[in-house]
Scaffold this active site. Structure first.
Site, short mmCIF file in Angstrom:
data_model
loop_
_atom_site.label_atom_id
_atom_site.label_comp_id
_atom_site.label_asym_id
_atom_site.label_seq_id
_atom_site.Cartn_x
_atom_site.Cartn_y
_atom_site.Cartn_z
N CYS A 1 -0.60 4.15 2.09
CA CYS A 1 -0.43 3.93 3.54
C CYS A 1 1.02 4.18 3.95
O CYS A 1 1.27 4.85 4.94
CB CYS A 1 -0.77 2.49 3.91
SG CYS A 1 -2.29 1.86 3.20
N ASP A 2 1.96 3.63 3.21
CA ASP A 2 3.34 3.54 3.70
C ASP A 2 4.35 4.38 2.91
O ASP A 2 5.50 4.49 3.34
CB ASP A 2 3.80 2.07 3.67
CG ASP A 2 2.93 1.21 4.58
OD1 ASP A 2 2.46 1.74 5.60
OD2 ASP A 2 2.72 0.03 4.27
N CYS B 1 0.84 -1.21 0.00
CA CYS B 1 0.00 0.00 0.00
C CYS B 1 0.87 1.26 0.00
O CYS B 1 1.45 1.61 1.04
CB CYS B 1 -0.93 -0.01 1.22
SG CYS B 1 -2.02 1.41 1.29
P1 FAD Z 1 -11.22 -5.56 5.71
O1 FAD Z 1 -10.46 -4.69 6.63
O2 FAD Z 1 -10.47 -6.48 4.82
O3 FAD Z 1 -12.23 -6.39 6.60
C1 FAD Z 1 -12.98 -7.44 6.08
C2 FAD Z 1 -13.35 -8.37 7.22
O4 FAD Z 1 -14.27 -9.34 6.73
C3 FAD Z 1 -12.16 -9.14 7.78
O5 FAD Z 1 -12.07 -8.92 9.17
C4 FAD Z 1 -12.47 -10.59 7.45
O6 FAD Z 1 -12.07 -11.50 8.48
C5 FAD Z 1 -13.99 -10.57 7.33
N1 FAD Z 1 -14.51 -11.61 6.44
C6 FAD Z 1 -14.12 -11.87 5.16
N2 FAD Z 1 -14.85 -12.87 4.65
C7 FAD Z 1 -15.73 -13.25 5.63
C8 FAD Z 1 -16.75 -14.24 5.69
N3 FAD Z 1 -17.00 -15.03 4.65
N4 FAD Z 1 -17.46 -14.36 6.83
C9 FAD Z 1 -17.19 -13.56 7.91
N5 FAD Z 1 -16.23 -12.62 7.89
C10 FAD Z 1 -15.51 -12.44 6.77
N6 FAD Z 1 -5.39 1.87 5.06
C11 FAD Z 1 -5.21 3.14 5.48
O7 FAD Z 1 -6.13 3.95 5.38
N7 FAD Z 1 -4.03 3.55 6.03
C12 FAD Z 1 -2.99 2.69 6.23
O8 FAD Z 1 -1.93 3.08 6.73
C13 FAD Z 1 -3.17 1.34 5.84
N8 FAD Z 1 -2.17 0.44 6.02
C14 FAD Z 1 -2.38 -0.87 5.71
C15 FAD Z 1 -1.38 -1.78 6.01
C16 FAD Z 1 -1.58 -3.12 5.77
C17 FAD Z 1 -0.49 -4.11 6.14
C18 FAD Z 1 -2.78 -3.56 5.14
C19 FAD Z 1 -3.00 -5.03 4.85
C20 FAD Z 1 -3.77 -2.65 4.81
C21 FAD Z 1 -3.59 -1.29 5.09
N9 FAD Z 1 -4.57 -0.34 4.81
C22 FAD Z 1 -4.41 0.95 5.22
C23 FAD Z 1 -5.79 -0.69 4.05
C24 FAD Z 1 -6.98 -0.90 5.00
O9 FAD Z 1 -6.63 -1.86 5.97
C25 FAD Z 1 -8.18 -1.40 4.20
O10 FAD Z 1 -8.50 -0.48 3.18
C26 FAD Z 1 -9.41 -1.54 5.10
O11 FAD Z 1 -9.15 -2.38 6.18
C27 FAD Z 1 -10.60 -2.11 4.31
O12 FAD Z 1 -11.67 -2.28 5.19
P2 FAD Z 1 -12.85 -3.30 4.86
O13 FAD Z 1 -13.74 -3.23 6.05
O14 FAD Z 1 -13.39 -3.03 3.52
O15 FAD Z 1 -12.17 -4.73 4.73
#
Ligand code: FAD
Ligand code: NAP
Length: 313
Positions: A137-138, A134
Protein backbone atom coordinates in the site's frame (compact mmCIF):
# COMPACT_ATOMS: atom_id res chain seq x y z
CA UNK A 1 -34.99 -17.12 6.46
CA UNK A 2 -32.10 -15.29 4.77
CA UNK A 3 -30.83 -16.51 1.43
CA UNK A 4 -27.41 -15.27 2.48
CA UNK A 5 -25.87 -13.66 5.55
CA UNK A 6 -22.73 -11.61 4.99
CA UNK A 7 -20.59 -11.02 8.06
CA UNK A 8 -18.45 -7.87 7.82
CA UNK A 9 -18.91 -4.76 5.71
CA UNK A 10 -15.42 -4.08 4.34
CA UNK A 11 -14.51 -4.32 0.64
CA UNK A 12 -15.11 -8.11 0.62
CA UNK A 13 -18.48 -7.95 2.39
CA UNK A 14 -19.78 -5.01 0.39
CA UNK A 15 -18.81 -6.61 -2.92
CA UNK A 16 -20.41 -9.89 -1.81
CA UNK A 17 -23.52 -7.86 -1.00
CA UNK A 18 -23.53 -6.23 -4.43
CA UNK A 19 -23.11 -9.49 -6.33
CA UNK A 20 -25.56 -11.60 -4.29
CA UNK A 21 -28.39 -9.07 -4.56
CA UNK A 22 -27.75 -8.01 -8.14
CA UNK A 23 -27.39 -11.72 -8.98
CA UNK A 24 -30.90 -12.48 -7.79
CA UNK A 25 -30.82 -13.42 -4.10
CA UNK A 26 -33.78 -11.70 -2.45
CA UNK A 27 -33.11 -11.73 1.21
CA UNK A 28 -29.52 -10.80 2.03
CA UNK A 29 -28.32 -9.02 5.16
CA UNK A 30 -24.81 -7.68 5.66
CA UNK A 31 -23.94 -7.53 9.35
CA UNK A 32 -21.36 -4.85 10.17
CA UNK A 33 -20.56 -3.89 13.72
CA UNK A 34 -19.37 -0.39 12.80
CA UNK A 35 -19.75 1.81 9.77
CA UNK A 36 -19.40 -0.04 6.44
CA UNK A 37 -16.08 0.39 4.62
CA UNK A 38 -13.63 -1.74 6.56
CA UNK A 39 -10.05 -1.07 7.56
CA UNK A 40 -9.15 0.89 4.41
CA UNK A 41 -11.21 3.79 5.80
CA UNK A 42 -8.24 4.35 8.16
CA UNK A 43 -5.91 5.04 5.23
CA UNK A 44 -5.11 8.64 4.37
CA UNK A 45 -4.32 7.77 0.75
CA UNK A 46 -4.96 4.88 -1.61
CA UNK A 47 -3.38 4.96 -5.02
CA UNK A 48 -3.49 1.30 -6.10
CA UNK A 49 -7.21 0.75 -6.60
CA UNK A 50 -7.55 0.34 -10.37
CA UNK A 51 -9.22 3.16 -12.23
CA UNK A 52 -9.14 5.56 -9.32
CA UNK A 53 -6.72 8.43 -9.89
CA UNK A 54 -5.88 11.58 -7.98
CA UNK A 55 -5.49 11.98 -4.24
CA UNK A 56 -8.20 9.90 -2.58
CA UNK A 57 -8.50 8.70 1.00
CA UNK A 58 -9.68 5.23 1.96
CA UNK A 59 -12.89 6.79 3.26
CA UNK A 60 -13.47 8.60 -0.07
CA UNK A 61 -13.04 5.31 -1.90
CA UNK A 62 -15.54 3.42 0.24
CA UNK A 63 -18.33 6.00 0.67
CA UNK A 64 -20.29 5.06 -2.52
CA UNK A 65 -20.07 1.26 -1.97
CA UNK A 66 -22.97 0.79 0.50
CA UNK A 67 -25.31 2.97 -1.56
CA UNK A 68 -24.56 0.95 -4.69
CA UNK A 69 -25.41 -2.30 -2.85
CA UNK A 70 -28.57 -0.94 -1.28
CA UNK A 71 -29.83 -0.02 -4.76
CA UNK A 72 -30.01 -3.74 -5.51
CA UNK A 73 -31.68 -4.63 -2.22
CA UNK A 74 -28.86 -5.40 0.20
CA UNK A 75 -29.99 -4.89 3.78
CA UNK A 76 -27.42 -3.61 6.25
CA UNK A 77 -27.76 -4.33 9.93
CA UNK A 78 -25.38 -2.57 12.29
CA UNK A 79 -24.78 -5.51 14.59
CA UNK A 80 -21.87 -7.54 15.87
CA UNK A 81 -22.05 -11.23 15.09
CA UNK A 82 -20.77 -13.39 17.92
CA UNK A 83 -20.93 -16.81 16.26
CA UNK A 84 -22.03 -18.75 13.17
CA UNK A 85 -23.30 -22.28 13.73
CA UNK A 86 -24.81 -24.87 11.39
CA UNK A 87 -27.76 -27.12 12.18
CA UNK A 88 -27.95 -30.75 11.08
CA UNK A 89 -30.40 -29.77 8.32
CA UNK A 90 -27.67 -27.54 6.81
CA UNK A 91 -29.24 -24.24 7.85
CA UNK A 92 -26.88 -21.71 9.41
CA UNK A 93 -27.63 -19.66 12.50
CA UNK A 94 -26.16 -16.19 12.79
CA UNK A 95 -25.87 -15.44 16.50
CA UNK A 96 -25.67 -11.74 17.31
CA UNK A 97 -24.06 -10.15 20.34
CA UNK A 98 -27.46 -8.86 21.52
CA UNK A 99 -28.53 -12.49 22.04
CA UNK A 100 -30.82 -12.76 19.00
CA UNK A 101 -30.16 -15.01 15.99
CA UNK A 102 -31.17 -15.33 12.34
CA UNK A 103 -31.46 -18.36 10.05
CA UNK A 104 -29.58 -18.34 6.73
CA UNK A 105 -29.23 -20.75 3.81
CA UNK A 106 -25.68 -19.57 3.10
CA UNK A 107 -23.05 -17.45 4.85
CA UNK A 108 -20.12 -15.41 3.53
CA UNK A 109 -17.64 -14.50 6.28
CA UNK A 110 -15.71 -11.29 5.53
CA UNK A 111 -14.50 -10.17 8.96
CA UNK A 112 -10.95 -9.28 7.88
CA UNK A 113 -7.78 -9.29 9.92
CA UNK A 114 -6.00 -6.74 12.06
CA UNK A 115 -2.24 -6.09 11.95
CA UNK A 116 -0.71 -6.27 15.43
CA UNK A 117 1.00 -3.20 16.88
CA UNK A 118 4.56 -3.52 18.16
CA UNK A 119 3.91 -1.21 21.11
CA UNK A 120 6.71 1.41 20.86
CA UNK A 121 6.26 5.11 21.64
CA UNK A 122 4.88 7.11 18.72
CA UNK A 123 3.52 4.05 16.86
CA UNK A 124 -0.11 5.10 17.23
CA UNK A 125 0.58 8.85 16.87
CA UNK A 126 2.34 8.40 13.54
CA UNK A 127 0.23 5.51 12.21
CA UNK A 128 -0.74 6.46 8.65
CA UNK A 129 1.75 9.39 8.73
CA UNK A 130 4.99 7.44 8.37
CA UNK A 131 4.22 4.28 10.33
CA UNK A 132 2.60 1.61 8.16
CA UNK A 133 1.71 -2.06 8.24
CA UNK A 134 1.44 -2.46 4.47
CA UNK A 135 4.38 -2.25 2.06
CA UNK A 136 2.26 -2.88 -1.04
CA UNK A 137 0.00 0.00 0.00
CA UNK A 138 2.55 2.56 1.16
CA UNK A 139 5.98 1.49 -0.12
CA UNK A 140 5.71 3.64 -3.23
CA UNK A 141 5.49 6.79 -1.07
CA UNK A 142 9.13 6.09 -0.10
CA UNK A 143 10.50 5.53 -3.59
CA UNK A 144 14.23 6.37 -3.61
CA UNK A 145 14.19 7.01 0.14
CA UNK A 146 15.36 4.97 3.14
CA UNK A 147 12.91 3.07 5.34
CA UNK A 148 12.95 0.82 8.40
CA UNK A 149 11.19 -2.52 8.71
CA UNK A 150 10.43 -4.10 12.10
CA UNK A 151 10.05 -7.85 12.59
CA UNK A 152 11.82 -11.13 12.01
CA UNK A 153 9.09 -13.36 10.53
CA UNK A 154 8.29 -14.29 6.94
CA UNK A 155 6.16 -11.19 6.45
CA UNK A 156 8.83 -8.76 7.64
CA UNK A 157 11.56 -10.33 5.54
CA UNK A 158 9.42 -10.69 2.41
CA UNK A 159 8.21 -7.09 2.72
CA UNK A 160 11.79 -5.91 3.34
CA UNK A 161 12.77 -7.55 0.03
CA UNK A 162 9.79 -5.87 -1.68
CA UNK A 163 10.74 -2.47 -0.24
CA UNK A 164 14.40 -2.95 -1.17
CA UNK A 165 13.35 -2.83 -4.84
CA UNK A 166 11.66 0.56 -4.38
CA UNK A 167 13.74 2.24 -1.68
CA UNK A 168 17.42 3.12 -1.65
CA UNK A 169 17.97 1.34 1.66
CA UNK A 170 16.01 -0.80 4.13
CA UNK A 171 17.03 -1.12 7.78
CA UNK A 172 15.63 -4.45 9.00
CA UNK A 173 15.22 -4.09 12.75
CA UNK A 174 14.70 -7.30 14.73
CA UNK A 175 14.70 -7.80 18.48
CA UNK A 176 16.76 -11.02 18.30
CA UNK A 177 19.57 -12.27 16.05
CA UNK A 178 17.60 -15.33 14.90
CA UNK A 179 14.78 -15.06 12.36
CA UNK A 180 11.52 -17.02 12.22
CA UNK A 181 11.34 -16.67 8.44
CA UNK A 182 12.03 -19.50 5.97
CA UNK A 183 15.75 -20.20 5.39
CA UNK A 184 15.69 -19.24 1.70
CA UNK A 185 14.00 -15.92 2.53
CA UNK A 186 16.64 -15.21 5.17
CA UNK A 187 19.35 -16.02 2.62
CA UNK A 188 17.82 -13.62 0.07
CA UNK A 189 17.64 -10.85 2.67
CA UNK A 190 21.25 -11.40 3.70
CA UNK A 191 22.32 -11.31 0.06
CA UNK A 192 20.49 -8.06 -0.62
CA UNK A 193 22.91 -5.16 -1.07
CA UNK A 194 20.58 -2.49 0.28
CA UNK A 195 19.17 -4.24 3.35
CA UNK A 196 21.08 -3.54 6.56
CA UNK A 197 20.33 -5.90 9.44
CA UNK A 198 19.91 -4.13 12.77
CA UNK A 199 19.74 -7.07 15.17
CA UNK A 200 19.19 -7.46 18.91
CA UNK A 201 17.51 -4.09 18.60
CA UNK A 202 14.25 -3.29 20.38
CA UNK A 203 12.23 -0.40 18.92
CA UNK A 204 11.88 2.30 21.56
CA UNK A 205 10.39 5.30 19.81
CA UNK A 206 9.38 6.68 16.45
CA UNK A 207 9.83 10.43 16.37
CA UNK A 208 8.89 13.22 14.00
CA UNK A 209 6.76 16.32 13.64
CA UNK A 210 3.78 17.76 11.82
CA UNK A 211 5.08 16.48 8.46
CA UNK A 212 5.39 12.90 9.67
CA UNK A 213 8.13 10.55 10.80
CA UNK A 214 11.78 11.65 11.00
CA UNK A 215 13.24 8.46 12.39
CA UNK A 216 13.29 5.64 14.90
CA UNK A 217 15.35 4.98 18.04
CA UNK A 218 16.19 1.40 18.96
CA UNK A 219 17.79 -0.01 22.09
CA UNK A 220 20.72 -2.30 21.40
CA UNK A 221 21.86 -5.29 23.48
CA UNK A 222 24.50 -3.24 25.35
CA UNK A 223 21.81 -0.76 26.40
CA UNK A 224 22.91 1.98 24.03
CA UNK A 225 20.40 3.76 21.78
CA UNK A 226 20.83 3.92 18.00
CA UNK A 227 18.97 6.53 16.02
CA UNK A 228 18.04 5.72 12.43
CA UNK A 229 16.81 8.67 10.37
CA UNK A 230 14.07 7.47 8.01
CA UNK A 231 10.73 8.95 6.88
CA UNK A 232 8.98 5.56 6.86
CA UNK A 233 8.73 2.74 9.42
CA UNK A 234 6.97 -0.51 8.50
CA UNK A 235 5.94 -2.88 11.30
CA UNK A 236 5.29 -6.54 10.53
CA UNK A 237 4.88 -8.20 13.90
CA UNK A 238 2.01 -10.54 13.04
CA UNK A 239 -1.73 -10.36 12.38
CA UNK A 240 -4.82 -11.11 14.40
CA UNK A 241 -7.26 -12.87 12.07
CA UNK A 242 -10.82 -11.88 12.95
CA UNK A 243 -12.01 -15.49 13.08
CA UNK A 244 -13.95 -15.35 16.36
CA UNK A 245 -17.33 -15.79 14.65
CA UNK A 246 -16.28 -19.26 13.52
CA UNK A 247 -15.43 -20.53 17.01
CA UNK A 248 -18.05 -22.98 18.26
CA UNK A 249 -19.27 -23.47 21.82
CA UNK A 250 -16.83 -26.37 22.33
CA UNK A 251 -13.89 -24.20 21.19
CA UNK A 252 -13.50 -25.86 17.79
CA UNK A 253 -13.77 -23.96 14.50
CA UNK A 254 -16.82 -24.40 12.27
CA UNK A 255 -14.60 -25.06 9.25
CA UNK A 256 -10.99 -26.01 8.51
CA UNK A 257 -8.39 -23.36 9.37
CA UNK A 258 -4.66 -22.94 8.77
CA UNK A 259 -2.31 -23.21 11.78
CA UNK A 260 -2.29 -19.38 11.77
CA UNK A 261 -6.04 -19.06 12.21
CA UNK A 262 -6.88 -18.16 8.62
CA UNK A 263 -9.87 -19.80 6.90
CA UNK A 264 -8.93 -22.50 4.40
CA UNK A 265 -10.68 -21.89 1.07
CA UNK A 266 -10.43 -23.18 -2.47
CA UNK A 267 -10.26 -20.93 -5.54
CA UNK A 268 -14.06 -20.48 -5.29
CA UNK A 269 -13.83 -19.17 -1.72
CA UNK A 270 -15.57 -22.35 -0.53
CA UNK A 271 -14.65 -23.44 2.97
CA UNK A 272 -14.72 -27.07 4.10
CA UNK A 273 -18.43 -26.61 5.00
CA UNK A 274 -21.00 -26.54 2.15
CA UNK A 275 -22.77 -23.18 1.98
CA UNK A 276 -20.10 -21.41 4.04
CA UNK A 277 -17.75 -19.10 2.15
CA UNK A 278 -14.90 -16.84 3.28
CA UNK A 279 -13.59 -13.78 1.46
CA UNK A 280 -10.96 -11.11 1.99
CA UNK A 281 -8.21 -10.71 4.54
CA UNK A 282 -9.29 -13.57 6.79
CA UNK A 283 -8.82 -16.27 4.18
CA UNK A 284 -5.57 -18.14 3.69
CA UNK A 285 -2.92 -16.55 1.45
CA UNK A 286 -4.89 -13.29 1.24
CA UNK A 287 -2.83 -10.57 -0.48
CA UNK A 288 -4.48 -8.08 1.93
CA UNK A 289 -5.43 -5.56 -0.73
CA UNK A 290 -8.78 -3.87 -1.35
CA UNK A 291 -8.97 -5.01 -4.95
CA UNK A 292 -8.31 -8.62 -3.94
CA UNK A 293 -10.84 -8.54 -1.07
CA UNK A 294 -13.45 -7.15 -3.47
CA UNK A 295 -12.61 -9.88 -6.01
CA UNK A 296 -12.98 -12.54 -3.32
CA UNK A 297 -16.36 -11.11 -2.35
CA UNK A 298 -17.59 -11.35 -5.94
CA UNK A 299 -16.35 -14.95 -6.31
CA UNK A 300 -17.94 -16.00 -3.01
CA UNK A 301 -21.24 -14.33 -3.95
CA UNK A 302 -21.49 -16.14 -7.30
CA UNK A 303 -20.87 -19.41 -5.47
CA UNK A 304 -23.45 -18.58 -2.78
CA UNK A 305 -26.07 -17.88 -5.47
CA UNK A 306 -25.35 -21.27 -7.07
CA UNK A 307 -25.50 -22.98 -3.67
CA UNK A 308 -28.85 -21.42 -2.74
CA UNK A 309 -30.23 -22.23 -6.20
CA UNK A 310 -29.26 -25.84 -5.60
CA UNK A 311 -26.58 -26.24 -8.21
CA UNK A 312 -22.81 -25.94 -8.06
CA UNK A 313 -20.87 -23.76 -10.51
P1 FAD B 1 -11.85 -5.43 6.42
O1 FAD B 1 -11.63 -4.23 5.60
O2 FAD B 1 -11.00 -5.64 7.62
O3 FAD B 1 -13.38 -5.42 6.85
C1 FAD B 1 -13.88 -6.31 7.79
C2 FAD B 1 -15.13 -5.70 8.41
O4 FAD B 1 -15.75 -6.68 9.22
C3 FAD B 1 -14.82 -4.51 9.31
O5 FAD B 1 -15.56 -3.39 8.88
C4 FAD B 1 -15.23 -4.97 10.69
O6 FAD B 1 -15.83 -3.94 11.48
C5 FAD B 1 -16.26 -6.06 10.37
N1 FAD B 1 -16.37 -7.08 11.40
C6 FAD B 1 -15.36 -7.81 11.96
N2 FAD B 1 -15.85 -8.68 12.84
C7 FAD B 1 -17.20 -8.51 12.85
C8 FAD B 1 -18.27 -9.13 13.58
N3 FAD B 1 -18.02 -10.09 14.46
N4 FAD B 1 -19.53 -8.72 13.35
C9 FAD B 1 -19.78 -7.72 12.45
N5 FAD B 1 -18.82 -7.10 11.75
C10 FAD B 1 -17.54 -7.49 11.93
N6 FAD B 1 -5.15 -2.07 0.65
C11 FAD B 1 -4.93 -1.63 -0.61
O7 FAD B 1 -5.32 -2.29 -1.56
N7 FAD B 1 -4.29 -0.43 -0.84
C12 FAD B 1 -3.90 0.38 0.18
O8 FAD B 1 -3.33 1.45 -0.05
C13 FAD B 1 -4.15 -0.05 1.51
N8 FAD B 1 -3.78 0.73 2.56
C14 FAD B 1 -4.10 0.33 3.82
C15 FAD B 1 -3.81 1.21 4.86
C16 FAD B 1 -4.17 0.88 6.15
C17 FAD B 1 -3.88 1.85 7.27
C18 FAD B 1 -4.78 -0.38 6.42
C19 FAD B 1 -5.16 -0.77 7.84
C20 FAD B 1 -5.05 -1.27 5.39
C21 FAD B 1 -4.71 -0.92 4.07
N9 FAD B 1 -4.99 -1.76 3.00
C22 FAD B 1 -4.78 -1.32 1.72
C23 FAD B 1 -5.51 -3.13 3.20
C24 FAD B 1 -7.03 -3.18 2.98
O9 FAD B 1 -7.64 -2.22 3.81
C25 FAD B 1 -7.55 -4.57 3.34
O10 FAD B 1 -6.89 -5.55 2.56
C26 FAD B 1 -9.04 -4.69 3.05
O11 FAD B 1 -9.76 -3.70 3.73
C27 FAD B 1 -9.57 -6.07 3.47
O12 FAD B 1 -10.95 -6.09 3.26
P2 FAD B 1 -11.89 -7.11 4.04
O13 FAD B 1 -13.26 -6.79 3.58
O14 FAD B 1 -11.37 -8.48 3.89
O15 FAD B 1 -11.71 -6.79 5.59
P1 NAP C 1 5.35 -13.97 12.95
O1 NAP C 1 5.90 -15.19 12.31
O2 NAP C 1 4.55 -14.10 14.19
O3 NAP C 1 6.58 -12.99 13.19
C1 NAP C 1 6.41 -11.82 13.90
C2 NAP C 1 7.78 -11.22 14.10
O4 NAP C 1 7.61 -9.97 14.77
C3 NAP C 1 8.70 -12.09 14.95
O5 NAP C 1 9.99 -12.08 14.42
C4 NAP C 1 8.66 -11.40 16.31
O6 NAP C 1 9.90 -11.49 17.00
C5 NAP C 1 8.43 -9.95 15.93
N1 NAP C 1 7.68 -9.26 16.96
C6 NAP C 1 6.51 -9.63 17.54
N2 NAP C 1 6.11 -8.70 18.42
C7 NAP C 1 7.06 -7.73 18.39
C8 NAP C 1 7.20 -6.49 19.08
N3 NAP C 1 6.29 -6.09 19.96
N4 NAP C 1 8.30 -5.74 18.82
C9 NAP C 1 9.23 -6.13 17.92
N5 NAP C 1 9.13 -7.29 17.22
C10 NAP C 1 8.06 -8.07 17.46
O7 NAP C 1 4.39 -13.13 11.93
P2 NAP C 1 4.40 -13.07 10.34
O8 NAP C 1 5.75 -12.82 9.84
O9 NAP C 1 3.31 -12.13 9.97
O10 NAP C 1 3.95 -14.53 9.92
C11 NAP C 1 2.73 -15.11 10.44
C12 NAP C 1 2.63 -16.55 9.92
O11 NAP C 1 2.39 -16.50 8.52
C13 NAP C 1 3.93 -17.31 10.14
O12 NAP C 1 3.63 -18.61 10.51
C14 NAP C 1 4.60 -17.27 8.81
O13 NAP C 1 5.45 -18.38 8.56
C15 NAP C 1 3.41 -17.24 7.86
N6 NAP C 1 3.78 -16.57 6.63
C16 NAP C 1 4.28 -17.35 5.64
C17 NAP C 1 4.70 -16.78 4.46
C18 NAP C 1 5.24 -17.66 3.39
O14 NAP C 1 5.23 -18.85 3.60
N7 NAP C 1 5.69 -17.13 2.27
C19 NAP C 1 4.64 -15.39 4.28
C20 NAP C 1 4.16 -14.60 5.33
C21 NAP C 1 3.74 -15.21 6.51
P3 NAP C 1 10.40 -12.89 17.64
O15 NAP C 1 10.84 -13.71 16.50
O16 NAP C 1 11.49 -12.47 18.55
O17 NAP C 1 9.20 -13.45 18.37
Amino acid sequence: MLDCAIIGGGPAGLTAGLYTTRGGLDNVIMYEKGLPGGQITMSSEIENYPGVTGHITGMDLMIPWPEQCQKFGLKHEMAEVSRISRREDGIFLVHKSDGTSEEAKSVIVCTGSTPKRAGFTGEDTFFGRGVSTCATCDGFFYKNKEVAVIGGGDTALEEALYLAKICTKVYLIHRRDGFRAAPNTIARVKASENIELVLNAVPEEVFGGAMGVDGIRVKLQDGSIRQIDVPGVFTFVGHNVNNQVLIQEDGSFLCEMTPWGEVKVDLNMKTSIPGLFAAGDLRESAPKQVVCAAGDGAVAALQAIAYVDGHQL
